[in-house]
Design an enzyme around this catalytic site. Sequence first.
Site, mmCIF file in Angstrom:
data_model
loop_
_atom_site.group_PDB
_atom_site.id
_atom_site.type_symbol
_atom_site.label_atom_id
_atom_site.label_comp_id
_atom_site.label_asym_id
_atom_site.label_seq_id
_atom_site.Cartn_x
_atom_site.Cartn_y
_atom_site.Cartn_z
ATOM 1 N N SER A 241 -7.042 5.099 5.018
ATOM 2 C CA SER A 241 -6.390 5.329 6.009
ATOM 3 C C SER A 241 -6.892 5.209 7.461
ATOM 4 O O SER A 241 -6.818 3.746 7.890
ATOM 5 C CB SER A 241 -5.245 6.469 6.336
ATOM 6 N N ASP A 474 2.818 4.904 -0.500
ATOM 7 C CA ASP A 474 2.479 5.797 0.335
ATOM 8 C C ASP A 474 4.042 6.001 2.169
ATOM 9 O O ASP A 474 3.958 4.905 1.884
ATOM 10 C CB ASP A 474 1.139 4.712 1.229
ATOM 11 N N HIS A 502 -0.849 9.004 -0.715
ATOM 12 C CA HIS A 502 -1.110 8.630 0.352
ATOM 13 C C HIS A 502 -2.914 7.868 0.060
ATOM 14 O O HIS A 502 -3.184 8.880 -0.019
ATOM 15 C CB HIS A 502 -1.792 8.870 1.624
#
Length: 535
Positions: A241, A474, A502
């Site tokens: 991320s 995601d 995610h």
Amino acid sequence: MALLLAAGCTGGSGDSASNAAAGKPVPTPVTTGTAVATPPPAPPKPKGAADPALHAFYEQKISWKACTDDPKTKKKDESEFRCGTFKVPLDYTAPDGRSLEIAVMQYPAAKPDQRIGSLVLNPGGPGGSGQDFVKYGFDDFDGPLHDRYDILGFDPRGVADSAPVRCLDDRARDERNARDSPRDPVERKAHSERSGKEFSDACQAESGELLPFVGTRNAARDMDVLRAAVGDDKLDYLGVSYGTYLGSMYLDEFPDRAGHMVLDAVVDPAADKLDASIDQMVGFERSFRAFAADCAARAGCPLGRDPAKAAEIGATFLDALQDKPLRTAYDGRKLTSSLGWTGTTSLLYGDKETAWKYLREALTLAMNNKDGSHLLFYADHYLGRDEKGHYDNSSDSRSAIRCADGAAPAPSPERIEQVLAKLKTEAPLLSKDTVASDIEGPGCEFWPYKTPEQPHVIRAEAAAPVLVVGTTGDPATPYAASEKLANDLAHASLLTLEGEGHGAFGRSKCVDAAVAAYIIEGRLPPAGTQCTDGK
């Protein structure tokens, strides 16, 4: 649900006219005879270990010691982890000034006689603790990776144990998290501006000296100091991320020092901040609708049995908490609409089998029993609140780092109309109450520090091939960003996980095997490789 903008800072001009207006010296041509010559550009300042002013930082070694016992850790033997710190300059342009101590945790290689080096991690955020990533996620690395590598997690500057940014106390944070924005556009705008200014003022009062220096580019420079401090010639890295943005900044700063870099669930360094926020909101709406349709196909779903109506039923219930918040089992606290949506979207980060099951249970308790305890529990966990009411600094540091990274001019009225139209079309449930002032700000317009950082494409021509990983469903970092970064980088390969949630690493045997083969052997998966959840 209000639109959350990552940042809205504006940078300044650097042209000669602006310098003159500010009273700064304006460079002038050098005259030789009748010809006018431009002086040659100054040679670039050496970076990293090549900069003599930084030698003391690059020559340090970490003194490892046993970590302090933590009853929350999943490890029975805390001695398997080692902890230490290393020093970095607060300001890399003035390294003789104040320094910071960066906290790092090591999970030493299981087979030291076969050790290759260190694998540095970042779990995302921004504001996520790398030490916690190691301490609580160590079993994702057990096997070939941990056999050959020391697993290292560091807390970036401004985060957790590394000179943490502090803004709000626990009581103020509780109030801010539970507060629902007014529906009236005029009141909403005034509330938003007041809230943004109060938060910025609090950060300046508590952590003003740190704020200009907690940006991701400085964290990438710190990561290069860490590389040297553990004796590695190249940085082997796995970032998830926001950790992909940190990894991209490292590739931008030190492409020749990049080793095997895994960037999972991409935050695009070239993306416009407003576009990224809109795409994220659209991604969460898609995931919420997918969850609701899956729920409707199961017996006992609180959203009904019609998959076409389930998402709207859930959103209507969560929105209505603004007028009728639910009781909870937590010290008389109520589940407001803001907290209800936070608890809901936090579980959309997770996988379909486990996290969606928890969300069904939480909504069933809330909708059928009028008890918001489970949704409040998940909201608290996401927001960094423990059972005693104390917050970690993840929310404060997240805002500070985003504002240190994000320089964006205020959107024009035409741009605001375009954004509202897209939201109403592609995310009508999550943007139901969104108005123009939510898009205008506040982001970082009240922030005391204005960053020069701008979104830009990173090529990293001198870097070794990078492994980019993306998940098709995601919600937080839509798959298109992973595709784009894989194309933007000069040397990169894209690995795809077909699934929801995610991030991909730790969720698929196929992904984990490909990541291990790349980090250990430098072997990239064949082009077009696709994996599925759990397999």
